[in-house]
Structures are given as structure tokens and as C-alpha cells.
Write a protein that holds these residues in place. Structure first.
Motif, PDB file in Angstrom:
ATOM      1  N   GLY A 162      -1.170  -5.203   2.498  1.00  0.00           N
ATOM      2  CA  GLY A 162      -1.645  -3.914   2.962  1.00  0.00           C
ATOM      3  C   GLY A 162      -0.732  -3.148   3.881  1.00  0.00           C
TER       4      GLY A 162
ATOM      5  N   VAL B  71      -1.962  -2.360  -3.676  1.00  0.00           N
ATOM      6  CA  VAL B  71      -3.275  -2.125  -3.074  1.00  0.00           C
ATOM      7  C   VAL B  71      -3.345  -0.623  -2.807  1.00  0.00           C
ATOM      8  CG1 VAL B  71      -4.890  -2.869  -1.300  1.00  0.00           C
ATOM      9  CG2 VAL B  71      -3.018  -4.381  -1.974  1.00  0.00           C
ATOM     10  N   VAL B  72      -4.122   0.111  -3.584  1.00  0.00           N
ATOM     11  CA  VAL B  72      -4.010   1.573  -3.599  1.00  0.00           C
ATOM     12  C   VAL B  72      -5.316   2.253  -3.197  1.00  0.00           C
ATOM     13  CG1 VAL B  72      -2.294   1.404  -5.449  1.00  0.00           C
ATOM     14  CG2 VAL B  72      -4.687   1.803  -6.039  1.00  0.00           C
TER      15      VAL B  72
ATOM     16  N   ILE C 262      -8.779   0.154  -2.493  1.00  0.00           N
ATOM     17  CA  ILE C 262      -9.242   0.102  -1.109  1.00  0.00           C
ATOM     18  C   ILE C 262     -10.491   0.967  -0.999  1.00  0.00           C
ATOM     19  CG2 ILE C 262      -8.714   0.631   1.302  1.00  0.00           C
ATOM     20  CD1 ILE C 262      -5.796   0.112   0.707  1.00  0.00           C
TER      21      ILE C 262
ATOM     22  N   GLU D 226      -9.921  -4.204  -1.332  1.00  0.00           N
ATOM     23  CA  GLU D 226      -9.921  -4.324   0.122  1.00  0.00           C
ATOM     24  C   GLU D 226     -11.015  -3.383   0.632  1.00  0.00           C
ATOM     25  OE1 GLU D 226      -7.283  -2.587   3.734  1.00  0.00           O
ATOM     26  OE2 GLU D 226      -6.141  -3.617   2.155  1.00  0.00           O
TER      27      GLU D 226
ATOM     28  N   GLY E 273      -6.085   3.843  -0.252  1.00  0.00           N
ATOM     29  CA  GLY E 273      -6.542   3.734   1.124  1.00  0.00           C
ATOM     30  C   GLY E 273      -6.002   4.829   2.017  1.00  0.00           C
TER      31      GLY E 273
ATOM     32  N   CYS F  19       0.851  -1.207   0.000  1.00  0.00           N
ATOM     33  CA  CYS F  19       0.000   0.000   0.000  1.00  0.00           C
ATOM     34  C   CYS F  19       0.876   1.244   0.000  1.00  0.00           C
ATOM     35  CB  CYS F  19      -0.890   0.027   1.243  1.00  0.00           C
ATOM     36  SG  CYS F  19      -2.234  -1.133   1.232  1.00  0.00           S
TER      37      CYS F  19
END
Length: 322
Positions: free
Chosen positions: A219, A56-57, A92, A117, A59, A24
């Protein structure tokens, strides 16, 4: 865009595919306090060069909560353009409104993202039935695979009974077990379906996790932050794959100094406050120190004071990270 999986085989697909480091990263922001699209693309190229298995972007670290809907969508379009076909992409979702969450998930699905996510709704909904109904409605209205985020940041840590109910949903494929208890991680691995991934978001326990049925650090962003010491992670993973556990542990222990700095800079602050907001400016300073794009903070968050930034850079140099 077509997904690689169907609803009926989503869990098996995830179990087979999601391995290694799904990181992340922070979002580079320019002097105008808008997303630095050029810097974002350069960072993605760098992440791919590092060998990161997935991104995983959007957030907390990425300041996704502090973007307008238009900015959030544009950010994901840039990420998709830079990374699609080169590295797995997950978004996310932090929205308490299930209809907004569905709209965003379907939008990124069309961009080529393969999953999301999703934090439990942090506003209003607190009972098991309310939270289950929220996720059931969500997954009934999008085919995108979902990774839960089990954390106090979500207003309530998902209990074991609720986790069993949620894990039975066909497109619910994983959980980021961010509640801070290693015992919880191991218990969920025993009690939840074998093809449901339970990911501990901590590189510090990854070597032990590989021996205990884990397969993904989900994450967080330690692998990125290790800079010039990143090779040690690759080396202990290679030794572990050969069953050379003691040699792998010796290699892993060489990262302990950096891990302690990471705890001091990020982890304890997140646990103490149940927020990420106070840590992102430090991460951006760390990014810049190791040659990545970090930049400014999106208002109203403040940049890291110059004196604190100098101290952090000095510690990173002393540790050989940059």
C-alpha cells in the motif's frame, strides 16, 4: 469470477501468495479532468514490466475518494481489463456505508480482483463493538479477502484487542500497519495468528522486515518512484534471499537519498495532516519525471504549482532517479 481461495483457507492462501511489493499507484487524469484510460493502461503495462508483485488501486493516492460511483466502477473495469491474469489486483474501499462497500467488493470480485483493502468506517462508528460489527457484517456478505488499514486517517487507530477480534474472521487475511509505529508492527506479529499478514507500508524498513518475519510492502509506491534506482531494491532483495545481509544493507543504503526526498515530499505531510490529498500532485509530477502518466488532479484538488514542480524535478535529476 471464481476466487483462488475459499473462506476456510483464505489466510493460508494470502500467507503463501502475498509477497514483495503490492503498490498503490496514482491515477492518470487528462486535461478534461477525467481518468486517462489510455494512460492508465500504459502505466499498468509499465508496472508489470517493473516486476511489481501486485497492485492495490482505487484508494487515496488514486483519488478514488474523489470519483463518482460510475467513475469508480469504470476505473476498476479498465484496471481489470489491463491487468487481470497478468498481475494480482486488489481494490481499496473507503466507504463508511457497509452496504456500499459490499456492493463495490462484489462488483470487483466479478471483474477478477482477488481482495480489498478496507479502511474502518470513518463516519459515526468509533467503539470496538461498532467497528467489529461493521467488519463482521461486511465479511458475512462477501467472500473477497480483506486487508485492514490501521491508520489515523481512518478516524481511529484500531487497538490491539480489536485487532485480535478482527484477525479471527476467516476472510480477514492481513493488515496494512500504517499507524507509523514499528513497535506496533512487531507486537502484532507476536500476538496475532501466524497466518495473518502484518505488512509495514515502508520500503525503507523492508530489508530489516525480511529478517523479522515480514514479507510484503503493502500500500505505498516507493518502488515505482525510485525510477532509475529501482534496480537497487531488486539487488538487495536478491542478496537477502541468499542470506548476505551485510551486502544487502550496503546496497540498500544507496537509496537513502531518494528515501529522504520521499519522506520530505510525502510521508511527513501524510503523518502531519492524516490525509493524502496534499501529496498526490507531487506524486503525479514525480510519475511524469520518470516517464509514467500522471497528468492533472481531479477538482477541487489543485495541480502542483509550476515552481514547486520544477524544484522537485531538479531534485530527482540530481539524485539520478530520472
Amino acid at each position: 469470477m471464481a476466487l483462488e481461495y475459499t473462506r476456510s483457507n483464505a489466510k493460508d492462501w494470502a500467507k503463501e501468495k502475498i509477497k514483495g511489493f503490492y503498490m498503490c499507484p496514482v491515477t492518470p487524469v487528462g486535461e478534461d479532468r477525467h481518468v486517462d484510460e489510455k494512460g492508465l493502461r500504459e502505466n499498468i503495462d509499465a508496472f508489470i514490466g517493473m516486476g511489481i508483485e501486485g497492485l492495490v488501486v482505487g484508494g487515496f493516492f488514486a483519488e478514488g475518494w474523489n470519483m463518482t460511483p460510475t467513475q469508480w466502477l469504470r476505473f476498476h473495469q479498465v484496471v481489470a481489463d489491463a491487468g487481470r491474469g497478468r498481475i494480482p489486483l486488489w481494490t481499496i474501499i473507503l466507504d463508511p456505508c457497509v452496504h456500499t462497500a459490499i456492493e463495490k467488493m462484489n462488483a470487483v470480485k466479478d471483474m477478477g480482483f482477488e481482495g480489498a483493502e478496507v479502511i474502518n468506517p470513518v463516519v459515526q462508528l468509533r467503539t470496538d463493538d461498532e467497528i467489529f460489527d461493521w467488519f463482521k457484517y461486511l465479511t458475512d456478505h462477501t467472500d473477497l479477502a480483506v486487508c485492514l488499514y490501521r491508520t489515523g486517517v481512518g478516524g481511529r487507530v484500531l487497538g490491539f484487542d480489536l485487532m485480535q477480534r478482527l484477525a479471527a474472521i476467516d476472510t480477514m487475511v492481513a493488515v496494512k500497519q500504517g499507524a507509523g509505529s514499528r513497535i506496533d508492527t512487531l507486537r502484532m506479529r507476536r500476538e496475532l495468528p501466524g497466518n495473518f499478514l502484518v505488512c509495514d507500508p515502508s520500503e525503507a524498513v523492508f530489508l530489516d522486515d525480511l529478517r523479522a518475519g515480514g514479507q510484503c510492502v503493502w500500500g505505498e509506491l516507493s518502488y515505482i518512484l525510485y525510477g532509475k534506482k529501482r534496480h537497487l531494491v531488486n539487488e538487495y532483495r536478491a542478496l537477502a534471499a541468499q542470506g548476505k545481509w551485510e551486502e544487502a544493507r550496503e546496497k540498500s543504503m544507496q537509496l537513502n537519498g531518494v528515501r529522504l526526498l520521499l519522506e520530505e515530499t510525502l510521508l511527513w505531510k501524510i503523518i502531519e495532516t492524516n490525509t493524502y490529498a496534499g501529496t498526490v500532485s507531487s506524486v503525479k509530477t514525480w510519475f511524469e519525471a520518470i516517464g509514467l502518466k500522471g497528468g492533472r488532479m481531479i477538482p477541487p484538488l489543485r495541480d502542483l504549482p509550476a515552481a514547486q514542480a520544477d524544484v522537485l524535478r531538479g531534485k530527482l535529476q540530481d539524485l539520478g532517479v530520472c
